[in-house]
Design a protein around this motif. Sequence first.
Motif, PDB file in Angstrom:
ATOM      1  N   TYR A 171      47.319  60.238  10.376  1.00  0.00           N
ATOM      2  CA  TYR A 171      47.621  61.566   9.548  1.00  0.00           C
ATOM      3  C   TYR A 171      46.308  62.439  10.021  1.00  0.00           C
ATOM      4  N   ARG A 172      46.841  63.922   9.926  1.00  0.00           N
ATOM      5  CA  ARG A 172      45.764  64.863  10.250  1.00  0.00           C
ATOM      6  C   ARG A 172      45.677  66.009   9.515  1.00  0.00           C
ATOM      7  N   ASP A 173      44.733  66.323   8.582  1.00  0.00           N
ATOM      8  CA  ASP A 173      44.689  67.232   7.737  1.00  0.00           C
ATOM      9  C   ASP A 173      43.963  68.525   8.397  1.00  0.00           C
ATOM     10  N   LEU A 174      44.761  69.312   8.854  1.00  0.00           N
ATOM     11  CA  LEU A 174      44.265  70.367   9.429  1.00  0.00           C
ATOM     12  C   LEU A 174      43.845  71.857   8.749  1.00  0.00           C
ATOM     13  N   ASN A 175      43.072  72.483   9.406  1.00  0.00           N
ATOM     14  CA  ASN A 175      42.698  74.040   8.713  1.00  0.00           C
ATOM     15  C   ASN A 175      42.599  74.780   9.943  1.00  0.00           C
ATOM     16  N   GLY A 176      43.184  76.065  10.106  1.00  0.00           N
ATOM     17  CA  GLY A 176      42.715  77.114  11.323  1.00  0.00           C
ATOM     18  C   GLY A 176      43.303  76.999  12.573  1.00  0.00           C
ATOM     19  N   PHE A 177      44.538  76.173  12.775  1.00  0.00           N
ATOM     20  CA  PHE A 177      45.073  75.946  13.869  1.00  0.00           C
ATOM     21  C   PHE A 177      45.154  77.465  14.671  1.00  0.00           C
ATOM     22  N   ILE A 178      45.018  77.502  16.009  1.00  0.00           N
ATOM     23  CA  ILE A 178      45.121  78.529  16.622  1.00  0.00           C
ATOM     24  C   ILE A 178      46.325  78.805  17.416  1.00  0.00           C
ATOM     25  N   SER A 179      46.884  79.884  17.292  1.00  0.00           N
ATOM     26  CA  SER A 179      48.026  80.247  18.137  1.00  0.00           C
ATOM     27  C   SER A 179      48.325  81.663  18.450  1.00  0.00           C
ATOM     28  N   ASN A 180      48.853  81.995  19.487  1.00  0.00           N
ATOM     29  CA  ASN A 180      49.162  83.690  19.672  1.00  0.00           C
ATOM     30  C   ASN A 180      50.208  84.141  18.683  1.00  0.00           C
ATOM     31  N   TYR A 181      49.941  85.328  17.947  1.00  0.00           N
ATOM     32  CA  TYR A 181      51.109  85.581  17.332  1.00  0.00           C
ATOM     33  C   TYR A 181      51.265  87.320  17.382  1.00  0.00           C
ATOM     34  N   ILE A 188      58.742  74.146  19.329  1.00  0.00           N
ATOM     35  CA  ILE A 188      58.659  75.574  19.066  1.00  0.00           C
ATOM     36  C   ILE A 188      57.750  76.087  20.084  1.00  0.00           C
ATOM     37  N   ASN A 189      58.025  77.256  20.491  1.00  0.00           N
ATOM     38  CA  ASN A 189      57.026  77.903  21.599  1.00  0.00           C
ATOM     39  C   ASN A 189      56.126  79.075  20.868  1.00  0.00           C
ATOM     40  N   SER A 190      56.764  79.805  19.898  1.00  0.00           N
ATOM     41  CA  SER A 190      56.143  80.800  19.316  1.00  0.00           C
ATOM     42  C   SER A 190      56.711  81.527  18.215  1.00  0.00           C
ATOM     43  N   TYR A 191      56.031  82.109  17.239  1.00  0.00           N
ATOM     44  CA  TYR A 191      56.498  82.844  16.082  1.00  0.00           C
ATOM     45  C   TYR A 191      56.487  84.184  16.309  1.00  0.00           C
ATOM     46  N   ASN A 192      57.413  85.108  15.659  1.00  0.00           N
ATOM     47  CA  ASN A 192      56.840  86.627  15.565  1.00  0.00           C
ATOM     48  C   ASN A 192      57.848  87.159  14.646  1.00  0.00           C
ATOM     49  N   ARG A 193      57.873  88.561  14.415  1.00  0.00           N
ATOM     50  CA  ARG A 193      58.708  89.044  13.549  1.00  0.00           C
ATOM     51  C   ARG A 193      59.425  90.235  14.372  1.00  0.00           C
ATOM     52  N   ASN A 194      60.588  90.425  14.118  1.00  0.00           N
ATOM     53  CA  ASN A 194      61.329  91.503  14.628  1.00  0.00           C
ATOM     54  C   ASN A 194      61.208  92.689  14.333  1.00  0.00           C
ATOM     55  N   ALA A 195      61.022  93.710  14.924  1.00  0.00           N
ATOM     56  CA  ALA A 195      60.649  95.219  14.849  1.00  0.00           C
ATOM     57  C   ALA A 195      61.641  95.521  13.659  1.00  0.00           C
ATOM     58  N   ASN A 196      60.951  96.287  12.743  1.00  0.00           N
ATOM     59  CA  ASN A 196      61.468  97.112  11.577  1.00  0.00           C
ATOM     60  C   ASN A 196      62.690  96.218  10.695  1.00  0.00           C
ATOM     61  N   ILE A 219      50.670  94.141  17.676  1.00  0.00           N
ATOM     62  CA  ILE A 219      49.605  93.707  18.071  1.00  0.00           C
ATOM     63  C   ILE A 219      49.798  92.100  18.333  1.00  0.00           C
ATOM     64  N   ASN A 220      49.531  91.612  19.647  1.00  0.00           N
ATOM     65  CA  ASN A 220      49.452  90.148  20.082  1.00  0.00           C
ATOM     66  C   ASN A 220      47.941  89.818  20.260  1.00  0.00           C
ATOM     67  N   ARG A 221      47.725  88.657  19.502  1.00  0.00           N
ATOM     68  CA  ARG A 221      46.450  88.237  19.814  1.00  0.00           C
ATOM     69  C   ARG A 221      46.337  86.785  18.976  1.00  0.00           C
ATOM     70  N   PRO A 222      45.513  86.029  19.519  1.00  0.00           N
ATOM     71  CA  PRO A 222      45.452  84.587  18.695  1.00  0.00           C
ATOM     72  C   PRO A 222      44.743  84.915  17.265  1.00  0.00           C
ATOM     73  N   GLU A 223      45.241  84.005  16.075  1.00  0.00           N
ATOM     74  CA  GLU A 223      45.120  84.175  15.183  1.00  0.00           C
ATOM     75  C   GLU A 223      44.669  82.589  14.533  1.00  0.00           C
ATOM     76  N   ASN A 224      44.050  82.397  13.478  1.00  0.00           N
ATOM     77  CA  ASN A 224      43.792  80.955  12.682  1.00  0.00           C
ATOM     78  C   ASN A 224      44.961  81.100  11.666  1.00  0.00           C
ATOM     79  N   ALA A 225      45.788  80.215  11.911  1.00  0.00           N
ATOM     80  CA  ALA A 225      46.908  79.958  10.863  1.00  0.00           C
ATOM     81  C   ALA A 225      46.192  79.175   9.738  1.00  0.00           C
ATOM     82  N   GLY A 226      46.995  79.251   8.594  1.00  0.00           N
ATOM     83  CA  GLY A 226      46.370  78.388   7.392  1.00  0.00           C
ATOM     84  C   GLY A 226      46.200  76.943   7.494  1.00  0.00           C
ATOM     85  N   LYS A 227      46.360  76.334   6.646  1.00  0.00           N
ATOM     86  CA  LYS A 227      45.983  74.883   6.465  1.00  0.00           C
ATOM     87  C   LYS A 227      47.440  74.235   6.983  1.00  0.00           C
ATOM     88  N   GLY A 228      47.284  72.687   7.539  1.00  0.00           N
ATOM     89  CA  GLY A 228      48.380  72.276   8.070  1.00  0.00           C
ATOM     90  C   GLY A 228      48.144  70.669   8.026  1.00  0.00           C
TER      91      GLY A 228
END
Length: 918
Positions: A722-732, A838-846, A746-755
């Motif tokens: 079991y791994r209790d994570l915080n701040g996993f980094i990925s590009n969004y 999963i490769n990536s997450y993002n939001r569609n424009a508008n 904007i596309n850049r690396p971000e710290n995600a929340g807890k995981g």
Amino acid sequence: MNIRTFALLGSTSLAPLLLAAPVAAQTAQDAEAAQAGDIVVTGYRAAIGSAQEMKRRSDAIVDSIVSEDIGKLPDNNASEAISRIVGVQVLRYNDEAGDVLVRGLPNVGTTFNNREFFTADDRVLHLQDFPAGVVAGIEVYKSGTSDLVEPGLAGLINLRSRRPFEIDDTNIAGEVRGSYNDQSRAFDPSGNLLLTKRWDTGIGEIGALINFSYTRMTYRNADRYADSAIISPLGFNEGSPDDDMTVTTPGVGNFRFPANAGNFYEKGIRHRPAINGTIQWRPTPDLEIYAEGLWQAYRGDVLRDSFNVNFERPDANGVPPTIGNVVLVDGEPDKAASFTKTGGYVPEFSRAAQDDKTDTYQFAAGFKWTTGRATLSGDFAYTNSRYEAHETKIDGQLAYAPTINVDWDVKGSAVFDLGDFDNADPANYVWRGFYQRHLVTKGDGVQGRLDLDLETDIGWLPHLQFGIRASDRTASSQSDDRYAYVAALGTPLASLPTGELSLINDGFRGDPQRFQNWLAPGRGAILNNAEALRQLSYDALGRIDPGAAGSFATADIPYNPLGGFRAKEASYAMYGQGKFAFDLGGISADGTFGVRVVNTDGRYSGNSRVVDPDGTVQIVPQDTRQNYLDVLPSFQTRIHFTPQLQMRLAFNQTRTRPGFWQLNPSLNLVQNGAGPDGSPPRYGATGSGGNPNLKPLTSDNYDATLEYYFSRTGSATVAIFYRDLNGFISNYTRDVVDPEYGLIQINRPENAGKGRIKGAEASFQTFFDFLPGWLSGFGVQANVTYLDGTNALPLALGEGGRQVRITGLSKWAYNLTGFYEKGPISARLSYNRRSSFINSYNRNANEDQYAGEITRGISRLDFSASYEMVKGITLVGNVSNILGKPFNNYRYYNETQYFPRDLRIEGRYFSLGVRFKM
């Protein structure tokens, strides 16, 4: 009957892995037994037995491959070999494994001979750059002890080279091999040569070893794709005619489809030479001194071809394309299955020739001194690594916009044709642009450590261990480039000073793609005429935009102050650790407990830029600093229920620093101007870059294993973790409302929340020695890994910290290997599979919609065999990627609907060679 187990150097291209001290002692006992006429075990049994014994006796939870495992697998490098280990997954590209994930996480620390090692400006070494001939063994630490260099969240991978004191007497051993790729249709040589000798002299025992290795791989991949951007003919806001296309098929309404489709081919030749050497000196039985060095290199000759059809952009007069013959997907009335496009923007293509290289050096010296109850050891090293790439690219476009017929999902991706377009007529091709790039990334570092091991008189605490370590790293990257956009001149492609055009080789194998080839100049013609193309670009820009011609005024590419970053980072660590052992009611237990304290002090700098709509560039210097202290406890225990059955329990905390490129404070922001009709742009600006505000990843790690060893080469183990994570980094990619530029993307690396990640592993291996006759040569290895991991999306994505699957994590991974080894014959068939990820997450424009990209499950089958023709001479053969399964990924444009993205076809490799030992 007793069995003596050792990895015989002459039976493989790799030397034995240095075993732990208890194993060495056992080997000495077995040697005595062998003198009495007992069986000597070599080959697969020896390698599996060595790796099993290391796992059994290690303080940490570790899985490993020793020399025979790597040498006998159909693998060219360390990253290919490591994919066979339980809990390890790899990401493949261009016919080889690259990034390595351990238990679903990419954040893996790497060491070489237990010291920090890195490639260029990275924090880790590129395992694919290590030819198999350099490596004697690979250890994957899944739980860390305090004396290890700080592991990543996923653990630590240590590559071990040979040392002369591990090898008896004088040896000359090696391998020569030739390989054939059925997709590139090329033959490639590879080989390695090991020379080692030991002397007893008046000043003590001396050993020397030098190892030469070279591999060459020619690859050719074919990719057909659909864009990740999903659009509609009436725009995303129906009723707004600003970007509407004409749809001639009645009754279909508004529907979705990818904005682009095309082909991408990459061909390359990889050369990987390496030399490593070691000198060991033992002046007394209690003192050993050593010095060693490694040069590892990469040379690449790359050719990239792309052809892209855009379905959204208008033609040169601003007229949008027309869509007809629309067929929608059954049951999904808002999703296109196929249609015909006429008019609009002309298709584009490019051919890029690249030469790149890496040189990495490490020089080290150390000692181990035992006096009384104390053992003092030290290791000091300097590492230097540099990567350089030169790219020259010619862009073209078709002379007119032909009719495009497209089907969006045929066997995994889009297929299309260009109607009656004549792809062999040079008059149909126009020169669009000329691009040059020069990239240099590099890093160097010094490091040193001192460790003290004290034997005590405390019965339950037989050892106390202490150590200090310091390192000083630099990393930098600089990319200079220039581009001449000359499409307005309508220059025929055939008029360039690159000679006759020819149809490119596509690389497909029986694929349904209808359009596969187009005309382009040869790779050599592009590189050999780069100066003439530069001068032509300078003259052309002078006619179109004299202000832009200056970048092509000289042969050297002008320095780009916006194209790089610099980092300088020092770390200081100390640890204290105790080793305990005690008995409770006939059950014995041992293990370690300790703490490691690490201070990190880093400075990161670069330049940001903002490009105005009129092309004006603002340069803003950036400089940031981070300093933080980590206190990392660890605890490991091993409970022995019987000599064969044991259980481990472990806890440790880890911190993983963001990559230097992730901390790059530079940001490239391009403002968008109004449309041709004066309408405001969708985004005021778009940008990308690093994130100097990233925090280290943190994790609390809990592990438990149950291990049953029923023979020297037979075991069954299970593990849960079991791994209790915080701040996993990925590009969004995210939308941000900026007070100056409005809505920007904007596309850049971000710290995600807890995981968290929870999972389980199970593995089993044995040889069927109990079977009669030739059947006793069979053996099997099998393992499976289950992972369930999520982390919270950054609040900036507007998802409110929503929990999603961690990128790159496959829920299931399997390895199944069958062996046969009897007399002079050895064979191995190995199957590997990982499920979708999963490769990536993002939001569609508008749109207030979640979107992401997923890669489908990947399977691989490899075979290797050998036959010892005479003593010391062995014929070997391998077949890699027998199944030839294509790579597939899919773009979800909402939570239930998707379009296929890439379908990439990779080659199969066949090799034949000879191993020898003298």
